[in-house]
Design a protein around this motif. Sequence first.
Motif, PDB file in Angstrom:
ATOM      1  N   LEU A 157       0.844  -1.206   0.000  1.00  0.00           N
ATOM      2  CA  LEU A 157       0.000   0.000   0.000  1.00  0.00           C
ATOM      3  C   LEU A 157       0.875   1.250   0.000  1.00  0.00           C
ATOM      4  O   LEU A 157       0.605   2.217  -0.716  1.00  0.00           O
ATOM      5  N   ILE A 158       1.945   1.207   0.784  1.00  0.00           N
ATOM      6  CA  ILE A 158       2.840   2.377   0.858  1.00  0.00           C
ATOM      7  C   ILE A 158       3.550   2.575  -0.490  1.00  0.00           C
ATOM      8  O   ILE A 158       3.612   3.682  -1.022  1.00  0.00           O
ATOM      9  N   GLU A 159       4.073   1.470  -1.050  1.00  0.00           N
ATOM     10  CA  GLU A 159       4.781   1.571  -2.335  1.00  0.00           C
ATOM     11  C   GLU A 159       3.890   2.135  -3.437  1.00  0.00           C
ATOM     12  O   GLU A 159       4.343   2.827  -4.328  1.00  0.00           O
ATOM     13  N   TYR A 160       2.601   1.819  -3.352  1.00  0.00           N
ATOM     14  CA  TYR A 160       1.648   2.325  -4.347  1.00  0.00           C
ATOM     15  C   TYR A 160       1.099   3.703  -3.931  1.00  0.00           C
ATOM     16  O   TYR A 160       0.066   4.129  -4.402  1.00  0.00           O
ATOM     17  N   HIS A 161       1.798   4.356  -2.993  1.00  0.00           N
ATOM     18  CA  HIS A 161       1.522   5.753  -2.589  1.00  0.00           C
ATOM     19  C   HIS A 161       0.188   5.960  -1.879  1.00  0.00           C
ATOM     20  O   HIS A 161      -0.452   7.003  -2.041  1.00  0.00           O
ATOM     21  N   ASN A 162      -0.249   4.978  -1.144  1.00  0.00           N
ATOM     22  CA  ASN A 162      -1.525   5.144  -0.425  1.00  0.00           C
ATOM     23  C   ASN A 162      -1.286   5.602   1.011  1.00  0.00           C
ATOM     24  O   ASN A 162      -0.416   5.058   1.687  1.00  0.00           O
ATOM     25  N   PRO A 163      -2.103   6.539   1.505  1.00  0.00           N
ATOM     26  CA  PRO A 163      -1.995   6.907   2.922  1.00  0.00           C
ATOM     27  C   PRO A 163      -2.421   5.735   3.805  1.00  0.00           C
ATOM     28  O   PRO A 163      -3.412   5.070   3.506  1.00  0.00           O
ATOM     29  N   LEU A 164      -1.671   5.518   4.871  1.00  0.00           N
ATOM     30  CA  LEU A 164      -1.918   4.339   5.710  1.00  0.00           C
ATOM     31  C   LEU A 164      -1.733   4.687   7.181  1.00  0.00           C
ATOM     32  O   LEU A 164      -0.764   5.339   7.565  1.00  0.00           O
ATOM     33  N   CYS A 165      -2.685   4.234   7.988  1.00  0.00           N
ATOM     34  CA  CYS A 165      -2.550   4.347   9.437  1.00  0.00           C
ATOM     35  C   CYS A 165      -2.575   2.925   9.977  1.00  0.00           C
ATOM     36  O   CYS A 165      -3.324   2.083   9.476  1.00  0.00           O
ATOM     37  N   ARG A 166      -1.733   2.651  10.977  1.00  0.00           N
ATOM     38  CA  ARG A 166      -1.679   1.274  11.509  1.00  0.00           C
ATOM     39  C   ARG A 166      -2.105   1.277  12.963  1.00  0.00           C
ATOM     40  O   ARG A 166      -1.555   2.025  13.766  1.00  0.00           O
ATOM     41  N   LEU A 167      -3.086   0.445  13.288  1.00  0.00           N
ATOM     42  CA  LEU A 167      -3.467   0.255  14.684  1.00  0.00           C
ATOM     43  C   LEU A 167      -3.028  -1.154  15.073  1.00  0.00           C
ATOM     44  O   LEU A 167      -3.292  -2.105  14.343  1.00  0.00           O
ATOM     45  N   THR A 168      -2.366  -1.268  16.206  1.00  0.00           N
ATOM     46  CA  THR A 168      -1.918  -2.596  16.645  1.00  0.00           C
ATOM     47  C   THR A 168      -2.455  -2.876  18.040  1.00  0.00           C
ATOM     48  O   THR A 168      -2.291  -2.057  18.954  1.00  0.00           O
ATOM     49  N   LEU A 169      -3.104  -4.028  18.197  1.00  0.00           N
ATOM     50  CA  LEU A 169      -3.620  -4.444  19.501  1.00  0.00           C
ATOM     51  C   LEU A 169      -2.689  -5.529  20.037  1.00  0.00           C
ATOM     52  O   LEU A 169      -2.291  -6.423  19.284  1.00  0.00           O
ATOM     53  N   PRO A 170      -2.371  -5.501  21.335  1.00  0.00           N
ATOM     54  CA  PRO A 170      -1.520  -6.576  21.862  1.00  0.00           C
ATOM     55  C   PRO A 170      -2.170  -7.948  21.701  1.00  0.00           C
ATOM     56  O   PRO A 170      -1.495  -8.939  21.459  1.00  0.00           O
ATOM     57  N   SER A 171      -3.502  -7.986  21.839  1.00  0.00           N
ATOM     58  CA  SER A 171      -4.243  -9.241  21.623  1.00  0.00           C
ATOM     59  C   SER A 171      -5.696  -8.841  21.394  1.00  0.00           C
ATOM     60  O   SER A 171      -6.046  -7.672  21.564  1.00  0.00           O
ATOM     61  N   LEU A 172      -6.522  -9.799  21.019  1.00  0.00           N
ATOM     62  CA  LEU A 172      -7.947  -9.477  20.868  1.00  0.00           C
ATOM     63  C   LEU A 172      -8.653  -9.898  22.155  1.00  0.00           C
ATOM     64  O   LEU A 172      -8.728 -11.087  22.474  1.00  0.00           O
ATOM     65  N   SER A 173      -9.120  -8.891  22.912  1.00  0.00           N
ATOM     66  CA  SER A 173      -9.703  -9.178  24.229  1.00  0.00           C
ATOM     67  C   SER A 173     -10.824  -8.174  24.473  1.00  0.00           C
ATOM     68  O   SER A 173     -11.020  -7.239  23.698  1.00  0.00           O
ATOM     69  N   GLU A 174     -11.529  -8.350  25.575  1.00  0.00           N
ATOM     70  CA  GLU A 174     -12.565  -7.385  25.936  1.00  0.00           C
ATOM     71  C   GLU A 174     -11.959  -5.983  26.075  1.00  0.00           C
ATOM     72  O   GLU A 174     -12.529  -5.005  25.610  1.00  0.00           O
ATOM     73  N   GLU A 175     -10.782  -5.916  26.714  1.00  0.00           N
ATOM     74  CA  GLU A 175     -10.175  -4.587  26.924  1.00  0.00           C
ATOM     75  C   GLU A 175      -9.858  -3.909  25.587  1.00  0.00           C
ATOM     76  O   GLU A 175     -10.181  -2.745  25.381  1.00  0.00           O
TER      77      GLU A 175
END
Length: 418
Positions: free
Chosen positions: A352-370
């Motif tokens: 996506l970056i190489e093709y010049h698209n704006p990108l935001c990354r969200l990272t979760l430590p795990s998938l949980s209720e919190e």
Amino acid sequence: MKPLIQFDYTHLVHKFSETQLHSLIKKKEAVRRDLKHKKEGGEIGFVDLPYQENPSPLLHLAAEVRQTSETLLVIGIGGSVLGAKAAISALAKNKKFKIVFMENPNPDSLYRLFQEIDLKKTTINVISKSGSTLETLSLFFIFYERMKKIFSAKELKKRIIVTSETTPNPLTTLAKQFEWRCLTIPLNVSGRFSVLSSVGLFPMAVAGLSIAKLLAGARWMHDEQRESYLYGTLAYGAHQLLKKSTTVIFPYDERLSLFGDWFCQIWAESLAKSELSGPTPMKAIGALDQHSLLQLFLEGPGNKWYTTIGIEHFDTDIKIPKTSLIKNFPYLKNTSLSEILNAEKTATEKSLIEYHNPLCRLTLPSLSEETLGALFFHFELATTAAGYLYQINPFNQPAVDHGKEWTKKLLHKKISAL
Ligand code: PA5
């Protein structure tokens, strides 16, 4: 404490010129003040939901339903169900207790459902803030009549739980008349912002999710709200300045597929109020959509910007076993499924970056209720911030109401079909 969501805006921010960024940041501060002001004036209710004091009546009711039934049938549509559906499909582990959602007045689906659930072991949760949505009410009336034939009047009262606003409306009036138990939606919380009210929390509690943890996650996000304002502001900038009219949310975990639907609704129904203010939401799921939408994303029209959501640690991991079959796939040796999925995510981000698209990354430590609680609250805040930047009201839905009115007129036979 490790962040519940890590935000990386690097590949979005550098798409703006310095002047553009400067003006966006100024706008963000103005929006933050505006929101605080509106919250203090009681106009915005959803921001208080993570701090609700005593969810225990709701928890007791949920425990009772688990004891008396084997299915909770949730009847509602749009903002009344999308949040609970998203959370339960992402997190519910014990599939023995069934939570079934009925949204669409589709006779064939309903007929199928009749074969699948045992009404004798079912409790209904009918959810409608306005108490007058015809899809919801018509389905509820059908089930009510069927349940009336099975249960005594006393038992039937226990089998129906209404979630609605506190003011009188057609549904709460019926609830009062027949003495059904009611859970409430605060007046200043609109449907699609109600996932952390009893609208979403009750079905989630019945499904065995930890409400305390979900709310704790949302409170964490409330403390980190600057991130959400920034996201909402950059989203607005991506649309207005970079001319990216489509917002793509791209979780690399199919358990977040219905979360993608929840996002599409809140983004579309809240922000599309004029020709200029409607960024089109779209969901893609990694790695599945690498084999579907990614071609469009990379070589199709460049009218999109992207938010990937990654999971650092899965609850379990499965190694690719030692096998003679692997001979021609040396890169799969000593690897695991989570490594493969995360490698695919990074590969997509790089493309996506190489093709010049704006990108935001969200990272979760795990998938949980919190983390899910934080994610819901983040997108609620970001949507509100973007709405104020567009200078529209993110909490109403006049066009949806318009459609509801037409349907009623048609059913009243006051107008004819096209
Ligand atoms: O988000 C919204 O406000 C809408 O999608 C509503 O939730 C949907 O139209 C259902 O309305 P109600 O809860 O009044 O039945």
